[in-house]
Design a protein around this motif. Sequence first.
Motif, short mmCIF file in Angstrom:
data_model
loop_
_atom_site.label_atom_id
_atom_site.label_comp_id
_atom_site.label_asym_id
_atom_site.label_seq_id
_atom_site.Cartn_x
_atom_site.Cartn_y
_atom_site.Cartn_z
N GLU A 8 3.21 8.72 19.77
CA GLU A 8 2.94 10.00 18.96
C GLU A 8 4.28 10.49 18.23
O GLU A 8 4.06 10.39 17.15
CB GLU A 8 2.56 11.01 19.78
CG GLU A 8 2.20 12.53 18.97
CD GLU A 8 0.87 12.27 18.42
OE1 GLU A 8 0.52 12.55 17.50
OE2 GLU A 8 0.08 11.18 18.75
N ASP A 9 5.44 10.01 18.81
CA ASP A 9 6.81 10.19 18.06
C ASP A 9 6.84 8.97 17.03
O ASP A 9 7.60 9.16 16.12
CB ASP A 9 7.82 10.45 19.05
CG ASP A 9 7.73 11.49 19.94
OD1 ASP A 9 8.02 12.82 19.27
OD2 ASP A 9 7.50 11.79 20.99
N SER A 18 15.06 13.50 16.45
CA SER A 18 14.00 13.42 15.62
C SER A 18 14.42 14.28 14.24
O SER A 18 13.94 13.72 13.05
CB SER A 18 12.82 14.56 16.24
OG SER A 18 12.35 13.99 17.39
N LYS A 53 4.62 7.58 15.42
CA LYS A 53 3.54 7.82 14.36
C LYS A 53 4.25 9.01 13.64
O LYS A 53 4.12 8.65 12.33
CB LYS A 53 2.28 8.05 15.04
CG LYS A 53 1.15 8.44 13.77
CD LYS A 53 -0.04 8.81 14.47
CE LYS A 53 -1.03 9.05 13.36
NZ LYS A 53 -2.49 9.45 14.03
N ASN A 54 4.75 9.86 14.28
CA ASN A 54 5.05 10.98 13.58
C ASN A 54 6.36 11.09 13.05
O ASN A 54 6.85 11.72 11.79
CB ASN A 54 4.95 12.25 14.41
CG ASN A 54 3.49 12.61 14.86
OD1 ASN A 54 2.69 12.28 14.05
ND2 ASN A 54 3.50 13.16 15.83
N SER A 55 7.37 10.24 13.37
CA SER A 55 8.85 10.04 12.95
C SER A 55 9.21 8.78 12.56
O SER A 55 9.89 9.03 11.58
CB SER A 55 9.62 10.69 14.19
OG SER A 55 9.22 11.88 14.72
N LYS A 88 14.26 12.42 9.73
CA LYS A 88 13.92 13.00 8.35
C LYS A 88 15.00 13.45 7.52
O LYS A 88 14.66 14.07 6.34
CB LYS A 88 13.03 14.08 8.79
CG LYS A 88 11.71 14.01 9.61
CD LYS A 88 11.05 15.05 10.33
CE LYS A 88 10.07 14.93 11.15
NZ LYS A 88 9.42 16.40 11.63
#
Length: 920
Positions: free
Chosen positions: A447-448, A414, A450-452, A418
């Motif tokens: 969910e990951d 994760s 979408k977020n990562s 970024k």
Amino acid sequence: MESMLNKLKSTVTKVTADMTSAVMGNPVTREFEVGRHIASGGPGMCWRIYNGTKKSTKQEVAVFVFDKKMVEKYQKFDKDQIIESLKRGVQQLTRLRHPRLLTVQHPLEESRDCLAFCTEPVFASLSNVLGQWDNLPSPVPTDIKDYKLYDVETKYGLLQISEGLSFLHSGVKMVHGNLCLENVILNKSGAWKIMGFDFSISSINPSDAEPKYSCKEWEPNLPPLCLPNPEYLAPEYILSVSCDAASDMYSLGVVMHAVFNEGKPVFQVNKHDIFKSFSRQLDQLSRLSPTMLNKIPEEVREHVKMLLSVTPNVRPDADQMTKIPFFDDVGAVTLAYFDSLFQRDNLQKSQFYKNLPKVLPKLPKRVVVYRILPALTSEFVNPDMVPFVLPNVLLIAEECTKDEYVRLILPDLSPVFKQQEPVQASNMILLIFLQKMDLLLTKTPPEDIKNSVLPMVYRALEAPSIQIQELCLNIIPTFANLIEYPSMKNALIPRIKSACLQTSSLAVRVNSLVCLGKILEYLDKWYVIDEILPFLQQIPSREPAVLMGVLGIYKCTFSHKKLGIPKEHLAAKSLPHLVSLSIDNNLNLNQFNSFMAVIKDMLTRMEAEHKTKLEQLHSMQEQQRSMNINTSQTNQSEETKPTPSPGNQIDDVFGGSSGSAGVNGKANGNSASAPQLNRMSLTLEEKQRLAKEQEQAAKLRNQPALAPQSIKPATPSTQAKDLTSCLLNNMTSLGSLSLTSPPRPGLIQGSTISAYPSTTPMGSMASNGYNPTMSFQTGGQGMRPPGLYGGMATTSTPNFGALTHNQGSTNTPDMSALDSLFTSNKPKVSLNQMAPPKLTPGTTATPWLNQFGSAQPSQTAPMQGAPLAMGGVTSGFGMQANPFFSPQNFSQPTSAPVMNAGGGLRHSSSVNNDLKDLFG
């Protein structure tokens, strides 16, 4: 099911109780939370191993607990000896620090009930793994019961023990003194660590001199926990009470034999006669048969035989053992390199990581996941090394299950998603992730993603590097089916369009169009028509590759069975745009032909669709016209037939009357005129009126027919009377009356009829049988006291019985007998002469009638063609009580429809009753 739940509950309760009782009151519990009992180890398998976490940092640990209840059977001296031996071993281990020795996280703590200390996370002891399950929880954990050592694990584990002994012998001048399976611990990563320094012996010589060790004599009377395991001791330890580093090497040989023989040592020792057993063992070792070592791998068999030699000087030392070819296995070397990574620089690490993908497929999955993966992910803290480590991590992720990926890999990945610094490393990371995008989207939770993951893809589309943009655009179609539609529509497509419009690279622009063409099938039809196709008209570039890309999107949209372009859009937008592009000077002949082929296909389909629409519309119009003609003919045929009207239905209910004939006749007359209108040339107003009549007729036909209801007459009669017709006839006859007489005569007491002395006809006061603005005043001139006429008008309801007693006569009644009622001072006028002709138009009523005030409508019974008294009536009778009253109604022409052929009133004995039934 209930018994199973009870069993589970009792097991959990027992385990919790054991754990609580084991460490209750121990200071270790102040800093650490103790969890599940997972293993056992140490001298005599006396230490219970629990998993745990540090309260302050949530760091995972292993908690070793010795329950003093285990030694309650011994005398106090023996118990004290055992406790002191265990304490000494833990204290010695705590002082020593080496990668091959078990790392102590928290020193030994003693309470009234137990001893406890904390170490690095532990999986089990080597003894547990090889089938010795003493002091383990019941049932035995499945992961321990099913654990099988791989060759690479065995090789590298024995190498680790050899390196640990080398450290003890060379580094700290110490002999372990009790090296055995239960004192070798496998940590959570699978590394083999040495513990159990209860009987370790340090050199008594100075550090720079030859080490010398003083050995204690064997005392068979001591408890087993106060003595080393005799099955792993060198013969000289018992027989000559001497030991040195070679004694540990003998123990290593026995350990190697046990590892390859399912945990069985070379000899079974009789602990009650230890000296005799060792004497026999010494003879067997002097002539060791090859069959005893047949399960040991051939490349290490001779080394094990040398380690088990009776002569200590023949045994190889620890440093020599670490260098034997048996440990040169590629897997063992790889694992050894990972353990020494902290000693390497970035250049050495990068070279190793580049070659690692060739080695990983040769290693067992458990070794890769639990030994190599933690070492790789620990390098993520070094940004410069991430591009070299990441390919290996993703390669391991491909072999992991989704649960293992989420649990072991994703938490460390994760932050890498970024990472944007340093720029060069960040670009390389983007390239690596893009190449493995299908793996990430398949195993990463939504969910990951979408977020990562998707933000990283968006960042790649906006990257300044053209290479990254091209790669991203090329691989997006490969995983487009895994992207959620809202994310694709609202985030991905806008960035692709932006990359196409803003870039100066022709390759990026073309790849953007190609990418859009490949992902059209995952989009909604109207989104493509409203967003993608208009975007194509915004592209300013006119390079042939770009134009062909535009043509490709049009063709995909037009030919795709789920998408398609409506003919309206084809005609208004698509075809004009394509035609303008087709004549671009940059296109060659083949490209122009491609444009024209698509344009012709579009024109053909548009022509076919619109022609089909027009044909269907024409067919519908013809069908509607035919239906209108049929309907008109049907209406004409139906209008020639007598149709029941509301008047006819009422006549049917009340027996019919001659009065309804006029109504029906009028209706029939109107119906009969309809065919004539159809045959004539009609004006617009007539056509509109005819259309409304046809519409009304259609509504009437659709309404259910009224069912006639029979009404039982109040009194038996031979013929039913149509009251409605009678009322209409009477109103007609009353409307023909007019009052013209000489001045008003005086009132005669007892008379039943009085005339109005008027010089102006009262028929001019109203134009119909009911005038709501007129009424009689209750008091004033000409009003009659109650009872003057014998009850004629004492109530608001007229006495119709008195009006109809002469209706049985067939001749006109003679009213001359009533002449005597008039006063003598006035000329007598017969009642037959009181009916003057109707007023001519323009005649006005006399002001004499102004004495009658305005009347309010009333719902009393109508008067039926009989002479009525106009003056002297009581307050309950008059225009307010008779809604049909009007001065015009007093004239009764002889041509009234109620007269029969003989000129008299038609007889009906039930009129009064019928009126009462009708009006209450």
